[in-house]
Design an enzyme around this catalytic site. Structure first.
Site, PDB file in Angstrom:
ATOM      1  N   SER A 164       7.040  -7.922 -16.049  1.00  0.00           N
ATOM      2  CA  SER A 164       7.984  -7.428 -15.059  1.00  0.00           C
ATOM      3  C   SER A 164       9.368  -8.046 -15.317  1.00  0.00           C
ATOM      4  CB  SER A 164       7.467  -7.732 -13.657  1.00  0.00           C
ATOM      5  OG  SER A 164       8.174  -7.022 -12.691  1.00  0.00           O
ATOM      6  N   ASP A 331       1.213   2.114 -13.725  1.00  0.00           N
ATOM      7  CA  ASP A 331       2.461   1.451 -13.318  1.00  0.00           C
ATOM      8  C   ASP A 331       3.544   2.506 -13.129  1.00  0.00           C
ATOM      9  OD1 ASP A 331       4.730  -0.077 -12.978  1.00  0.00           O
ATOM     10  OD2 ASP A 331       4.416  -1.338 -14.734  1.00  0.00           O
ATOM     11  N   HIS A 364       1.521  -1.640 -11.095  1.00  0.00           N
ATOM     12  CA  HIS A 364       2.404  -2.581 -11.782  1.00  0.00           C
ATOM     13  C   HIS A 364       1.825  -3.987 -11.840  1.00  0.00           C
ATOM     14  CE1 HIS A 364       6.056  -4.409 -13.226  1.00  0.00           C
ATOM     15  NE2 HIS A 364       6.106  -5.199 -12.178  1.00  0.00           N
TER      16      HIS A 364
END
EC number: 2.3.1.31
Length: 397
Positions: A164, A331, A364
């Site tokens: 991320s 995601d 995610h």
């Protein structure tokens, strides 16, 4: 990025770890951030585990996501309820094996977990910075980390690893300091924040700033904007999951009742109760102003603009390292097409790139959860990197 996901500990923990602090810039020799402001002193909170070898070629820099911290693995005290946020990946015999690698993880500048941020005291006033803290970027975070890494005796990192926003930092490291990075492992990330990602962050920021207790960022002597921050976190958690994950975890099941309450203030559904719980839990550990600053830094991230005049191919022309890139099928915050695009730009520069899209239903946040395939890939990738580093060192003798 919900950094504190419950999981069953497996393997051996690194055991007790200690949070340390290093001043990367002093008041009389400040760090000039990309917004043009001078910031000093600047302190980074960091933790290490494993040992740096004699060749100093086994250091792995682990980079945390949006609201993470330096506590990636192990425990502060033996009785702690939970370990660091990536304990399943870091430790003896684990993919990032602390019997072989020297692991470094620091809290980013702008944070509130020990590093200098808006809740820190401004030496000029003796009061918390609040909104007088300069706006920061991913590049600023990486520049501060470089000073820490050098302080720890590392001139070339075996790898930079992160998911991320941590993946953004890994990408930034690879093109900003190409001679310091042997390999990079960006997970569930992107080369630039999309309009969708920016939109979610903006709504979260507005929730905080609409809280009457926010008071223009000057709330440290009073009541913090807990409700606004909780709502901001609730918005984030929606993006961290997926439709399938929500259907399996909650669907339309009711929370502690058999029928609708017909009371607007009550959380009828399990998903409502979950989001409220996550929001309330978050305000106990995070600063609202830090959330504003760090989400803005993520929104400003655009590797193509900052290093390639708008071209990803030109940006990665600066890189020299090998990459392991992984995306996750569910995601929708940083979907796979964004990873494929960065991989194509890397390959157009002749870089050695391994790429995988992993099937995962949890959205995610899947990069934080147990995944045997991802674990195996990271373990093999780092193993090869360490072998290559030893060969390179031998040739240099």
């Amino acid at each position: 990025m919900s950094e504190y996901i419950e999981h069953s500990p497996s393997g051996t923990s690194v055991g007790r770890v200690e949070k340390r602090f290093f001043t990367v810039a002093e008041a009389d020799s400040p760090l000039t951030v990309e917004s043009g402001r001078a910031l000093g002193p600047v302190v980074l909170a960091y933790e290490t585990c494993g040992q740096l070898n004699e060749r100093a070629d086994n250091a792995v820099l682990v980079l945390h996501a949006l609201t993470g911290d330096s506590h990636a693995a192990g425990y502060y005290e033996p009785g702690d309820a939970k370990p660091g946020w990536w304990d399943l990946m870091i430790g003896p015999g684990k993919p990032i094996d602390t019997d072989r690698y020297y692991v470094i993880c620091s809290n980013v500048i702008g944070g509130c977990m020990g590093s200098t941020g808006p809740s820190s005291l401004d030496p000029a006033t003796g009061q918390p910075y609040g909104l007088t803290f300069p706006v920061i970027t991913i590049g600023d975070m990486v520049r501060a980390q470089k000073r820490l890494v050098e302080h720890l005796g590392v001139t070339k990192l075996l790898s930079v690893v992160g998911g991320s926003m941590g993946g953004m930092q890994a990408l930034e490291w690879s093109v900003r300091y190409p001679d310091m990075v042997r390999t990079a492992v960006p997970l569930a990330t992107t080369t630039k924040h999309s309009a969708l990602a920016i939109a979610f962050n903006e709504v979260a920021r507005q929730a905080i700033m609409a809280d009457p207790n926010w008071n223009g960022g000057n709330y440290y002597d009073g009541v913090p904007p807990a409700h606004g921050l909780a709502v901001g976190r609730m918005i984030g958690h929606i993006t961290y999951l997926s439709d399938e994950a929500m259907r399996q975890k909650f669907d339309r099941r009711l929370q502690d009742r058999c029928e609708n309450s017909f009371v607007l203030e009550e959380p009828d559904f399990q998903v409502e109760s979950y989001l409220r719980y996550q929001g309330q839990k978050f305000v106990d550990r995070f600063d609202a102003n830090s959330f504003l600053y760090i989400t803005k830094a993520a929104d400003y991230f655009n590797l193509e603009a900052s290093h390639g005049c708008g071209s990803a191919v030109a940006a990665f022309a600066k890189a020299k390292c090998r990459y392991l890139v992984a995306s996750f099928s569910s995601d929708w915050l940083y979907p796979t097409y964004q990873s494929r695009s960065m991989v194509q730009a890397m390959k157009k520069n002749g870089l050695d790139v391994s790429f995988v899209e992993l099937e995962a239903k949890w959205g995610h946040d899947a990069f934080l959860l147990p995944n045997a395939r991802l674990s195996g890939m990271i373990a093999r990738f780092l193993d090869r990197a360490l072998v290559d580093a030893a060969k390179e060192d031998a040739r240099a003798l």
